[in-house]
Design a protein around this motif. Structure first.
Motif, PDB file in Angstrom:
ATOM      1  N   MET A   1       0.045   1.738  -1.320  1.00  0.00           N
ATOM      2  CA  MET A   1       1.364   1.156  -1.068  1.00  0.00           C
ATOM      3  C   MET A   1       1.295  -0.079  -0.174  1.00  0.00           C
ATOM      4  O   MET A   1       2.184  -0.929  -0.212  1.00  0.00           O
ATOM      5  N   SER A   2       0.246  -0.182   0.625  1.00  0.00           N
ATOM      6  CA  SER A   2       0.153  -1.245   1.622  1.00  0.00           C
ATOM      7  C   SER A   2      -0.356  -2.555   1.030  1.00  0.00           C
ATOM      8  O   SER A   2      -1.189  -2.553   0.122  1.00  0.00           O
ATOM      9  N   ASP A   3       0.143  -3.661   1.582  1.00  0.00           N
ATOM     10  CA  ASP A   3      -0.403  -4.972   1.234  1.00  0.00           C
ATOM     11  C   ASP A   3      -1.806  -5.108   1.809  1.00  0.00           C
ATOM     12  O   ASP A   3      -2.107  -4.594   2.898  1.00  0.00           O
TER      13      ASP A   3
ATOM     14  N   GLY B   1       0.923  -4.571  -2.297  1.00  0.00           N
ATOM     15  CA  GLY B   1       1.069  -3.130  -2.448  1.00  0.00           C
ATOM     16  C   GLY B   1       1.490  -2.775  -3.869  1.00  0.00           C
ATOM     17  O   GLY B   1       2.226  -3.516  -4.525  1.00  0.00           O
TER      18      GLY B   1
END
Length: 223
Positions: free
Chosen positions: A143-145, A151
């Motif tokens: 989910m994270s950049d 993400g």
């Protein structure tokens, strides 16, 4: 002292890489909610939370130029990264109040098919706490950049996790994930509260007495 140790260690990780700020807290919350969905006990949920906070602590021993590298890692650099569960295990081994969390820290990168690291554990040889945190860790990471990608959308994450069930991840944990997926994805958007303080306070109480205390792991995902 224990609270200060956990705060210092997790804050040190956050300060080294802005792309992973808050990662350990989110993994702790996601892991705890997964444990609730799987019907784990209060004590197990507390361990999941603290294990999530500390799961990546061994990255303190990984050089910055490797940890922050935006490009593909070389084989040598990947070998350095894959040492972080061992380094974390060695760090926590020296803190008597936290030694029961060593399986979470050492084994959260093991795979059900035996192709993980550092010990190539297979199936249920992997402690349950590590199997749960492996899914929580993967969810937050996707989910994270990152410097090299944005993400991922939740639909893509669902697909990857479902495809990896029984190979990379525990099937039962993935089934639990899909049952409460909307709550787990919402955790990613929440701010970080005072859960660390409450979890560590409970660990101190457990070290002094065998009773479970008044700490409620349910609040970890809802504070």
């Amino acid at each position: 002292t224990l609270f200060g140790l956990v705060r210092c260690l997790t804050s040190s990780l956050d300060a080294r890489d802005p792309y992973t700020w808050g990662h350990s807290e989110r993994v702790a919350r996601i892991g705890t909610r997964l444990g609730q969905e799987m019907g784990l006990s209060e004590s197990e949920l507390n361990d999941l939370y603290l294990g999530g906070l500390l799961h990546d602590i061994g990255k303190i021993g990984v050089p910055d130029d490797v940890l922050r590298k935006p490009d593909q890692l070389t084989d040598e650099e990947r070998a350095l990264i894959e040492q972080h569960p061992v380094i974390g295990d060695e760090i926590i081994a020296h803190c008597s109040q936290l030694t029961h969390l060593r399986p979470a820290i050492r084994s959260h990168h093991e795979r059900i098919d035996g192709r993980g690291y550092p010990d190539r554990l297979l199936g249920e040889e992997i402690p349950l706490i590590a199997r749960i945190l492996a899914v929580a860790d993967a969810c937050d990471a996707m989910m994270s950049d990152r410097p090299y990608r944005r993400g991922m959308p939740t639909q893509e994450i669902d697909h990857i996790l479902n495809d990896g069930a029984g190979q990379q991840w525990d099937t039962g944990v993935i089934e639990a994930f899909l049952r409460c997926r909307s709550e787990l994805y919402a955790i990613f958007q929440r701010g970080l509260g005072d859960s660390v303080a409450r979890a560590v306070e409970h660990a101190i109480q457990n070290a002094a007495q065998t009773s479970s205390g008044e700490f409620s792991a349910h609040n970890l995902t809802h504070s």
